[in-house]
Scaffold this active site. Structure first.
Site, short mmCIF file in Angstrom:
data_model
loop_
_atom_site.label_atom_id
_atom_site.label_comp_id
_atom_site.label_asym_id
_atom_site.label_seq_id
_atom_site.Cartn_x
_atom_site.Cartn_y
_atom_site.Cartn_z
CG ASP A 185 -1.87 1.22 1.21
OD1 ASP A 185 -2.58 1.37 0.19
OD2 ASP A 185 -1.91 1.98 2.17
CB SER A 186 0.31 4.67 -1.21
OG SER A 186 -0.96 4.88 -0.63
CE1 TYR A 246 2.83 5.95 -3.54
CE2 TYR A 246 1.89 4.17 -4.85
CZ TYR A 246 2.94 4.71 -4.15
OH TYR A 246 4.11 4.00 -4.04
N GLY A 247 -2.96 9.30 -4.30
CA GLY A 247 -4.22 9.67 -4.96
C GLY A 247 -4.16 10.88 -5.85
CB CYS A 249 -2.91 0.83 -2.74
SG CYS A 249 -2.83 2.57 -3.25
CD GLU A 270 -1.34 8.24 5.98
OE1 GLU A 270 -0.35 8.30 6.72
OE2 GLU A 270 -1.60 7.24 5.30
CB CYS A 296 -9.74 5.16 -0.16
SG CYS A 296 -8.14 5.62 0.56
CG HIS A 308 -5.80 5.81 4.17
ND1 HIS A 308 -5.12 5.17 3.17
CD2 HIS A 308 -4.85 6.41 4.92
CE1 HIS A 308 -3.82 5.39 3.30
NE2 HIS A 308 -3.63 6.14 4.36
#
Length: 274
Positions: free
Chosen positions: A14-15, A46-47, A77, A159, A193, A195
């Site tokens: 994953d990023s 990355y998005g 991801c 994050e 996503c 996250h």
């Protein structure tokens, strides 16, 4: 040339941290396998990056996992799956290596959840612009109408571990209202996503009760179980000692602190250069 190990761990890429929500569900479903998790935290998110950049970053990380003995790699991801998976599969795979993404397992099963055939996709800007979900859902289920909305502030919120509070709630509420404004008949929302499951309490709070909210982890884990059952030639080369390794392209101590939030337990990580 990358040699193909007779047996090796399953790689999960994953990023950043989001893929840990998928890894958690995979480990719960398949606890006997060995795993290596690689987070490219130094280059997250990355998005918002262009296709070519995401492809190059993803390819480099996938090949690092190949070098570490993985014969099967999961791109946990959505952005990497949307922007890099197909090119890697078609042009770059060494003999005996496999790479799978997270979009197809989600889109194949979506018909089981919607009754109105109106589905909303909440994702990063990169995933929305790729139209990967719209393309894949239309391919499998042409009767389903797909509505998309980019949520560029959601990954930074997660994050920073700002997954509660009034300000975060206002951001989530605004995005939910935007997607639902596209059609009053939307009855299913895909959290496209990895996250986003960390924001699930806020998402649920600001979403009408009759609307189903689908995090991807369980869908992807079940799809992997099915894939390994259908492909014994791949499954037989996955090592089974219940070991886990975690690597990050950024500071390992920082990774460990945040990873516990996503993975649900403490992890030990090491820095790796890509």
């Amino acid at each position: 040339m990358i040699a193909t190990a007779e047996h090796g761990p399953i790689g999960i890429f994953d990023s950043g941290f989001g893929g840990l929500t998928v890894f958690r569900e995979i480990k719960n479903a398949l606890p006997m396998y060995d795993y290596i998790y690689l987070g490219d935290n130094a280059r997250v998110p990355y998005g918002t990056r262009p296709f070519e950049e995401v492809y190059e970053f993803t390819k480099a990380c996938v090949f690092k996992l190949f070098e570490m003995g993985c014969n099967l790699v999961i791109l946990a991801c959505n952005t990497a799956s949307a922007k890099a998976l197909r090119t890697i599969q078609q042009n770059d795979l060494p003999p005996g290596k496999k790479v799978l993404g997270v979009i197809r397992p989600t889109t194949e099963s979506i018909h089981q959840y919607t009754k109105t055939n109106k589905v909303g996709v909440l994702a990063t800007q990169g995933t929305v612009l790729s139209e990967s979900y719209k393309i894949e859902i239309t391919k499998f289920h042409p009767e389903i109408n797909v509505y998309q909305h980019a949520c560029p502030q959601w990954v930074p919120l997660v994050e920073r571990n700002e997954i509660t509070g009034e300000k975060s709630g206002e951001i989530v509420e605004k995005d939910i209202q935007s997607i639902l404004a596209q059609s009053p008949e939307i009855d299913t929302l895909i959290l496209a996503c990895t996250h986003y499951p960390l924001l699930l309490p806020l998402i649920r709070q600001h979403t009408p009760a009759h609307i189903k909210i689908l995090p991807q982890g369980e869908l992807i884990a079940q799809s992997l179980v099915d894939y390994l059952n259908r492909h014994p030639e791949v499954e037989s080369r996955c090592s089974k000692n219940s070991n886990m390794q975690f690597y990050t392209t950024e500071n390992a101590d920082d990774f460990e602190e945040k990873a516990a939030i996503f993975f649900g337990e403490k992890v030990h990580a090491a820095y790796i250069a890509i």
